[in-house]
Scaffold this motif. Structure first.
Motif, PDB file in Angstrom:
ATOM      1  N   LYS A 196       8.667   1.144  -6.235  1.00 42.89           N
ATOM      2  CA  LYS A 196       8.454   2.262  -6.333  1.00 42.89           C
ATOM      3  C   LYS A 196       7.668   2.098  -4.938  1.00 42.89           C
ATOM      4  CE  LYS A 196       7.253   2.759 -10.978  1.00 42.89           C
ATOM      5  NZ  LYS A 196       8.285   3.250 -11.143  1.00 42.89           N
ATOM      6  N   LYS A 197       7.110   3.604  -4.807  1.00 44.84           N
ATOM      7  CA  LYS A 197       6.499   4.345  -3.562  1.00 44.84           C
ATOM      8  C   LYS A 197       4.773   4.375  -3.830  1.00 44.84           C
ATOM      9  CE  LYS A 197       9.550   6.585  -0.570  1.00 44.84           C
ATOM     10  NZ  LYS A 197      10.051   7.885   0.180  1.00 44.84           N
ATOM     11  N   SER A 198       4.308   4.069  -2.919  1.00 44.64           N
ATOM     12  CA  SER A 198       3.095   3.366  -3.302  1.00 44.64           C
ATOM     13  C   SER A 198       2.262   5.242  -2.699  1.00 44.64           C
ATOM     14  CB  SER A 198       2.206   2.936  -2.902  1.00 44.64           C
ATOM     15  OG  SER A 198       2.033   2.708  -1.193  1.00 44.64           O
ATOM     16  N   GLU A 199       1.072   5.676  -2.761  1.00 41.34           N
ATOM     17  CA  GLU A 199       0.054   6.849  -2.388  1.00 41.34           C
ATOM     18  C   GLU A 199       0.490   7.031  -1.040  1.00 41.34           C
ATOM     19  OE1 GLU A 199      -3.636   6.920  -4.368  1.00 41.34           O
ATOM     20  OE2 GLU A 199      -3.107   7.082  -6.199  1.00 41.34           O
ATOM     21  N   GLN A 200       0.358   5.892  -0.351  1.00 42.30           N
ATOM     22  CA  GLN A 200       0.562   5.511   1.211  1.00 42.30           C
ATOM     23  C   GLN A 200       2.499   6.138   1.592  1.00 42.30           C
ATOM     24  OE1 GLN A 200      -1.098   3.611  -0.580  1.00 42.30           O
ATOM     25  NE2 GLN A 200      -2.706   4.739  -0.349  1.00 42.30           N
ATOM     26  N   GLY A 201       3.324   5.995   0.535  1.00 41.01           N
ATOM     27  CA  GLY A 201       4.268   5.667   0.636  1.00 41.01           C
ATOM     28  C   GLY A 201       5.320   4.564   1.420  1.00 41.01           C
ATOM     29  N   GLU A 202       4.796   3.959   0.700  1.00 42.17           N
ATOM     30  CA  GLU A 202       4.961   2.376   1.329  1.00 42.17           C
ATOM     31  C   GLU A 202       6.407   1.905  -0.108  1.00 42.17           C
ATOM     32  OE1 GLU A 202       1.820   0.153   2.735  1.00 42.17           O
ATOM     33  OE2 GLU A 202       2.283   0.930   4.307  1.00 42.17           O
TER      34      GLU A 202
END
Length: 321
Positions: free
Chosen positions: A147-153
């Motif tokens: 899954k992608k975090s809010e920071q796009g990682e």
């Protein structure tokens, strides 16, 4: 063994001596639902204690408890294998730093080709939950989800499925009926003020859930109003078990003029037998499809002396409901 504040410390020592300290499984605090012993110079009691011992702790693992509605609601995702929830693959809590388990600090390749390391909040080096070999196995079986975090990682997560899952046993039980409800249960079955301070059926049923298999034999040698027999029949009806029970109770007479004596009960075993009959009938009506044997045999040990020890003095009756 269930007990209140007054003797719980002594009981703990006594059981350590009988079963061995190494076979102490735990002490469960049980909320009673009401506060007793309230006094201006004392502290009221809202809990009882239940000591759990085993004959061999090395071979005993408590059964898990069924999930409640709140637990089930967490499994809000679904794939071809069933409903599931996710848990981040990075280790959290105690021993979650790289120095704690250096072999669990290694790089993973995310779906976008980037390299991902277990980094904790604030940037410290953490570790993964398992070694790389186990991760690869889970990944091949579709257990890993990115899954992608809010920071796009990208971050890896582990799927865990609802089917067959149970909840770990806690040493705080505050989700069962209290002593007041237990008294109401007995009142509804055999009458008001017939038996004082019965154990809650839910308490015994929960104890049976964590300690027994479906074909076990349960012995209660201080059975009182036979709450344990009631709980065994109830649990069998709910989970399809074939547990059997043995209740042992001295023929303690009911007090003259008591409600129990007025109702025709001369001693505690008479109350217990009637409760078992009525509880069995009630459970049978509530679970008409359950294949449960509600019948029982009643054995009474007659008074004797050493000269009569070899004479057949036991009286046996059969109950078929």
């Amino acid at each position: 063994i269930s007990i209140d504040d007054n003797e719980q410390a002594n009981l703990n020592k006594l059981c350590d001596e009988i079963f061995g300290e190494d076979n102490f499984v735990g002490k469960i605090t049980v909320a009673k639902g009401t506060t007793t012993g309230q006094d201006a110079n004392d502290i009221g009691s809202s809990v009882d204690y239940m000591f759990v011992y085993t004959h061999n702790k090395a071979s005993y693992i408590p059964n898990g408890l069924p999930l409640d509605e709140k637990d089930v609601a967490r499994f809000n995702q679904e794939d071809s294998k069933g409903k599931y929830s996710i848990l981040q693959f990075r280790k959290t809590g105690t021993n979650d730093r790289r120095e704690d388990r250096p072999n669990l600090y290694y790089p993973l390749i995310a779906p976008d080709g980037s390299t991902v390391l277990p980094i904790g909040p604030g940037g410290y080096e953490s570790n993964w939950r398992t070694n790389k070999r186990q991760f690869d196995k889970w990944d091949q079986n579709g257990i890993i989800e990115w899954k992608k975090s809010e920071q796009g990682e990208f971050k890896p997560y582990v799927k865990y499925y609802l089917e067959g899952r149970t909840k770990q046993v806690s040493n705080l039980w505050n989700d069962i009926e209290g002593n007041k409800k237990a008294s109401i249960t007995v009142k509804e079955l055999v009458g008001k003020n017939i038996f004082t301070n019965p154990k809650p059926v839910g308490l015994i049923k929960k104890a049976l859930t964590i300690t027994t298999s479906k074909n076990d034999l349960i012995l209660d040698f201080f059975s009182g109003s036979a709450t344990t027999a009631h709980a065994v029949m109830q649990l069998n009806a709910e989970d399809g078990g074939n547990r059997k029970w043995i209740m042992v109770q001295l023929p303690e007479e009911t007090p003259e003029g008591s409600e129990a004596r007025k109702a025709g009960y001369k001693n505690i075993p008479e109350i217990a037998r009637e409760r078992i009959r009525r509880a069995g009938d009630k459970i049978a009506k509530e679970h008409p499809d359950a294949k449960v044997d509600y019948g029982f045999r009643s054995l009474t040990i007659a008074d004797t002396n050493y000269k009569d020890v070899y004479k057949p003095t036991n009286k046996v009756t059969q109950e078929n409901l």
